[in-house]
Scaffold this motif. Structure first.
Motif, PDB file in Angstrom:
ATOM      1  N   GLY A 180      45.796  64.310  48.851  1.00 34.75           N
ATOM      2  CA  GLY A 180      45.108  65.418  48.221  1.00 34.75           C
ATOM      3  C   GLY A 180      43.789  65.042  47.588  1.00 34.75           C
ATOM      4  N   LEU A 181      43.231  63.904  47.999  1.00 36.22           N
ATOM      5  CA  LEU A 181      41.973  63.425  47.415  1.00 36.22           C
ATOM      6  C   LEU A 181      40.848  63.503  48.444  1.00 36.22           C
ATOM      7  CD1 LEU A 181      43.332  60.248  45.588  1.00 36.22           C
ATOM      8  CD2 LEU A 181      42.959  62.523  44.614  1.00 36.22           C
ATOM      9  N   LYS A 182      39.640  63.595  47.926  1.00 41.80           N
ATOM     10  CA  LYS A 182      38.466  63.607  48.790  1.00 41.80           C
ATOM     11  C   LYS A 182      37.889  62.197  48.880  1.00 41.80           C
ATOM     12  CE  LYS A 182      37.139  68.394  47.754  1.00 41.80           C
ATOM     13  NZ  LYS A 182      36.073  69.271  47.201  1.00 41.80           N
ATOM     14  N   PRO A 183      37.356  61.818  50.048  1.00 36.81           N
ATOM     15  CA  PRO A 183      36.725  60.499  50.176  1.00 36.81           C
ATOM     16  C   PRO A 183      35.530  60.380  49.245  1.00 36.81           C
ATOM     17  CG  PRO A 183      37.150  61.472  52.329  1.00 36.81           C
ATOM     18  CD  PRO A 183      37.383  62.546  51.320  1.00 36.81           C
ATOM     19  N   SER A 184      35.300  59.178  48.743  1.00 34.25           N
ATOM     20  CA  SER A 184      34.150  58.936  47.877  1.00 34.25           C
ATOM     21  C   SER A 184      32.907  58.699  48.724  1.00 34.25           C
ATOM     22  CB  SER A 184      34.404  57.723  46.988  1.00 34.25           C
ATOM     23  OG  SER A 184      34.464  56.544  47.781  1.00 34.25           O
ATOM     24  N   ALA A 185      31.789  58.500  48.036  1.00 36.43           N
ATOM     25  CA  ALA A 185      30.526  58.249  48.750  1.00 36.43           C
ATOM     26  C   ALA A 185      30.589  56.971  49.566  1.00 36.43           C
ATOM     27  CB  ALA A 185      29.378  58.188  47.747  1.00 36.43           C
ATOM     28  N   VAL A 186      31.432  56.042  49.152  1.00 31.88           N
ATOM     29  CA  VAL A 186      31.557  54.781  49.888  1.00 31.88           C
ATOM     30  C   VAL A 186      32.119  55.020  51.280  1.00 31.88           C
ATOM     31  CG1 VAL A 186      32.597  52.483  49.854  1.00 31.88           C
ATOM     32  CG2 VAL A 186      31.883  53.560  47.718  1.00 31.88           C
ATOM     33  N   ILE A 187      32.905  56.088  51.433  1.00 35.91           N
ATOM     34  CA  ILE A 187      33.519  56.371  52.727  1.00 35.91           C
ATOM     35  C   ILE A 187      32.734  57.456  53.454  1.00 35.91           C
ATOM     36  CG2 ILE A 187      35.755  56.754  53.844  1.00 35.91           C
ATOM     37  CD1 ILE A 187      37.137  56.271  51.313  1.00 35.91           C
ATOM     38  N   ALA A 188      31.548  57.752  52.992  1.00 30.50           N
ATOM     39  CA  ALA A 188      30.741  58.770  53.668  1.00 30.50           C
ATOM     40  C   ALA A 188      30.471  58.335  55.105  1.00 30.50           C
ATOM     41  CB  ALA A 188      29.424  58.954  52.944  1.00 30.50           C
ATOM     42  N   PRO A 189      30.476  59.289  56.013  1.00 28.92           N
ATOM     43  CA  PRO A 189      30.287  58.925  57.421  1.00 28.92           C
ATOM     44  C   PRO A 189      28.998  58.138  57.645  1.00 28.92           C
ATOM     45  CG  PRO A 189      30.931  61.205  57.210  1.00 28.92           C
ATOM     46  CD  PRO A 189      30.631  60.726  55.831  1.00 28.92           C
TER      47      PRO A 189
END
Length: 213
Positions: free
Chosen positions: A196-205
Motif C-alpha cells: 500500500g505504499l508508493k515508490p520513492s524518488a529513488v525508484i523513479a523510472p
C-alpha cells in the motif's frame, strides 16, 4: 511509524476500519450502561422492602418502649412489639441483601456486555493493523536508499506470485543478481505497492542501461 497506506483505497479502508472499531467500542459501552440500568430496576422491590420493613421495625420498637412504661403489665405488653420489630428488621435485611445481589449481578453483566464484544473485535483487528504498521514502517525506511531497494526487490522475488514476477522479467532472480537497475526498481515498486505504499524518488523510472556482464 507508518500508520496508514499511501494508496487512497487502502488508506480509506484502514481509516474506516479504525473508526468502525472505535464506534463498536463506544456502542458496546453504551449498551452496557443500558443493561446495567435495566438490571438495576430489579433491585427496586428489594429497596422498597428494606425501607418499609425498617420503618415498620422502628415503629414496633417505639410502641414496645411506650408499652413498657405501663405499670405492672408493661413487660408483657412490650414483648410482642419487640418480637415484631425483630421480624421487621430481618425482613429489611432480606430486602437489602436482594438489592445488593442485584447490584453485583448488574455490575458484572454490564462488564461482560462491554468487554466481551470489544475484546473479540480487537483480537481480530489489532494484529492485522500491527502487522501492517511493522511492515509498512520497515518498507518506508528501505525505499529511500539503494541498498534498501535491493532488499525490497529480493523480498518481491521471494514473496510475490510468479505471474507478477514474470510480467517484470523472464528471469527476475538473475536480473537481481547481475544488478539490472530497471528490473530491481520494478520489483521494489511491486513490493511497495503490495504494502500500500508508493515508490520513492529513488525508484523513479529511469532509462535502463546495459546490464553488467
Amino acid at each position: 511509524m507508518k500508520l496508514y497506506a499511501d494508496t487512497p483505497v487502502r488508506r480509506s479502508r484502514q481509516v474506516f476500519g479504525d473508526l468502525w472499531v472505535v464506534a463498536w467500542s463506544a456502542f458496546s459501552v453504551w449498551l452496557a450502561t443500558k443493561v446495567y440500568d435495566v438490571t438495576m430496576a430489579l433491585a427496586v422491590p428489594g429497596r422498597k422492602i428494606e425501607g418499609a420493613a425498617t420503618t415498620m421495625g422502628q415503629r414496633f420498637r417505639d410502641a414496645g418502649t411506650s408499652a413498657d412504661h405501663v405499670p405492672v403489665v408493661g413487660d408483657k405488653l412490650a414483648k410482642p412489639f419487640s418480637g415484631a420489630g425483630g421480624a421487621a428488621d430481618a425482613l429489611a435485611d432480606a430486602g437489602r441483601s436482594q438489592a445488593e445481589a442485584v447490584h453485583t449481578f448488574a455490575w458484572w453483566l454490564a462488564i461482560a456486555v462491554a468487554i466481551v464484544p470489544i475484546v473479540m473485535v480487537l483480537t481480530m483487528y489489532i494484529p492485522l493493523r500491527l502487522r501492517f504498521v511493522r511492515r509498512a514502517s520497515t518498507h518506508v525506511r528501505l525505499r529511500d536508499t539503494e541498498a534498501g531497494i535491493d532488499l525490497l526487490a529480493l523480498r518481491a522475488i521471494t514473496g510475490q506470485p510468479l505471474k507478477v514476477l514474470s510480467a517484470i522479467s523472464d528471469d527476475p532472480a538473475g536480473d537481481w543478481r547481475i544488478g539490472n537497475a530497471a528490473v530491481i526498481r520494478s520489483l521494489a515498486a511491486v513490493e511497495l505497492r503490495d504494502c500500500g505504499l508508493k515508490p520513492s524518488a529513488v525508484i523513479a523510472p529511469r532509462t535502463p542501461g546495459p546490464a553488467p556482464g
